[in-house]
Write a protein that holds these residues in place. Structure first.
Motif, PDB file in Angstrom:
ATOM      1  N   THR A 234      57.417   1.976   1.736  1.00 20.97           N
ATOM      2  CA  THR A 234      57.178   0.670   2.352  1.00 20.97           C
ATOM      3  C   THR A 234      55.899   0.750   3.175  1.00 20.97           C
ATOM      4  O   THR A 234      55.296   1.811   3.309  1.00 20.97           O
ATOM      5  N   VAL A 235      55.543  -0.393   3.760  1.00 25.28           N
ATOM      6  CA  VAL A 235      54.395  -0.412   4.664  1.00 25.28           C
ATOM      7  C   VAL A 235      54.644   0.528   5.848  1.00 25.28           C
ATOM      8  O   VAL A 235      53.732   1.179   6.362  1.00 25.28           O
ATOM      9  N   ALA A 236      55.904   0.619   6.264  1.00 28.82           N
ATOM     10  CA  ALA A 236      56.246   1.440   7.421  1.00 28.82           C
ATOM     11  C   ALA A 236      56.001   2.927   7.172  1.00 28.82           C
ATOM     12  O   ALA A 236      55.714   3.684   8.100  1.00 28.82           O
ATOM     13  N   THR A 237      56.143   3.370   5.924  1.00 29.88           N
ATOM     14  CA  THR A 237      55.926   4.790   5.617  1.00 29.88           C
ATOM     15  C   THR A 237      54.517   5.082   5.111  1.00 29.88           C
ATOM     16  O   THR A 237      54.165   6.238   4.894  1.00 29.88           O
ATOM     17  N   ALA A 238      53.726   4.033   4.947  1.00 32.52           N
ATOM     18  CA  ALA A 238      52.386   4.212   4.380  1.00 32.52           C
ATOM     19  C   ALA A 238      51.509   5.125   5.241  1.00 32.52           C
ATOM     20  O   ALA A 238      50.771   5.970   4.717  1.00 32.52           O
ATOM     21  N   ALA A 239      51.583   4.966   6.559  1.00 29.58           N
ATOM     22  CA  ALA A 239      50.745   5.781   7.442  1.00 29.58           C
ATOM     23  C   ALA A 239      51.095   7.257   7.318  1.00 29.58           C
ATOM     24  O   ALA A 239      50.204   8.122   7.249  1.00 29.58           O
ATOM     25  N   ALA A 240      52.390   7.553   7.278  1.00 33.91           N
ATOM     26  CA  ALA A 240      52.806   8.951   7.139  1.00 33.91           C
ATOM     27  C   ALA A 240      52.377   9.509   5.788  1.00 33.91           C
ATOM     28  O   ALA A 240      51.898  10.653   5.699  1.00 33.91           O
ATOM     29  N   LEU A 241      52.518   8.704   4.742  1.00 33.07           N
ATOM     30  CA  LEU A 241      52.184   9.174   3.397  1.00 33.07           C
ATOM     31  C   LEU A 241      50.687   9.375   3.211  1.00 33.07           C
ATOM     32  O   LEU A 241      50.260  10.047   2.265  1.00 33.07           O
TER      33      LEU A 241
END
Length: 294
Positions: A234-241
């Motif tokens: 999701t957008v929420a995990t995009a930064a971590a990924l």
């Protein structure tokens, strides 16, 4: 064929009296319908909340969405065509801003809900949650409290208010508390001690509530289970990924060698909400691509 309106199909006397002509003879496809019931969804403006709400509407239930924002973001809510889905299936869709960490605010919202809904509250899906990453040696107590307060206390306050509403109606219900596979394991490659601890606590909260609200004389049955997703794209995990190597690590750590998408949790949630899971309570449904099965 479908079970009669507003009957506790979990009641042993009802099942014995009606089997095999009644509930035992209901086709499997009917067992997964959510007709004549209202289901609350917290975190309703998020990607998982929207997918769950869509599935409930398509399964015949009305949805009351709760989230901290004044109104759902058009990026998620409007593009998902939730209003169109509700209209297509003849269902009702409500939204109320609510800080689930605020006991008084939750109580006030539930008064509004009870005055607005057509069908009794028979379900809850607690999706509201957050994660803050950071090394434990430098993690601030305020950040730790913030994560636990939303993921655990907020989940409890809404479950408590929903249970009170169910007890007034005298009907059975099913609650799904969204936990995480992170309640079992530590997230490799990122420091999320507060999140992992809070989700493990959600597992225990559900087991404890299931024990309290199980079938007892004079008390409506409320089944309480948890859903434990694996990593969701999701957008929420995009930064971590975006961190070098993390996506390869996360995808390689499960047996399906990919991340999940939010829509893959629709069917598991409908199963747990519906009469199809009538003998399931105090349990966790882990949908993690095999991450925890190595």
């Amino acid at each position: 064929m479908s079970s009669p309106k507003n009957v506790n199909v979990h009641d042993p006397q009802y099942r014995e009296a009606k089997a095999p002509q009644g509930i035992a003879a209901v086709p499997v496809t009917e067992l997964f319908k959510l007709n004549d019931r209202t289901v609350l969804v917290t975190g309703a403006s998020g990607f998982l909340g929207v997918q769950v709400s869509t599935a409930i509407l398509e399964s015949g239930g009305d949805v009351v969405g709760l989230d901290i924002v004044e109104s759902p973001s058009t990026e998620v809510w409007d593009k998902s065509h939730l209003l169109e889905t509700a209209k297509k299936h003849g269902r009702k869709l409500f939204y109320y801003p609510c800080n689930v960490r605020d006991e008084a605010g939750v109580a006030a919202v539930f008064e509004k809900i009870s005055a607005a809904i057509e069908h009794p509250i028979r379900g809850l899906v607690a999706c509201a949650g957050r994660s803050i990453a950071g090394p434990a040696t430098e993690f601030s107590p305020d950040d730790f409290r913030s994560v636990v307060d939303l993921n655990l206390t907020g989940t409890f306050l809404v479950a408590q208010a929903a249970a009170r509403a169910v007890q007034k109606s005298g009907l059975s219900a099913s609650f799904v508390l969204v936990a995480s596979m992170s309640g079992y394991i530590s997230n490799k490659g990122t420091n999320t001690a507060a999140y992992c601890a809070s989700k493990a606590a959600v597992h225990q909260l559900a087991r404890s509530l299931a024990a309290e609200w199980g079938s007892r004389p004079g008390i409506p049955l409320i089944r309480v289970n948890t859903l434990s997703p694996g990593y969701i794209r999701t957008v929420a995990t995009a930064a971590a990924l975006a961190r070098p190597g993390l996506e390869a690590q996360w995808t390689g750590d499960n047996m399906l060698f990919r991340l999940s998408t939010a829509d893959e949790f629709r069917a598991p949630v409908v199963y747990m909400l519906s009469d199809g899971s009538s003998f399931m309570t105090g349990a966790d449904l882990r949908v993690d691509g095999g991450h925890c099965a190595w």
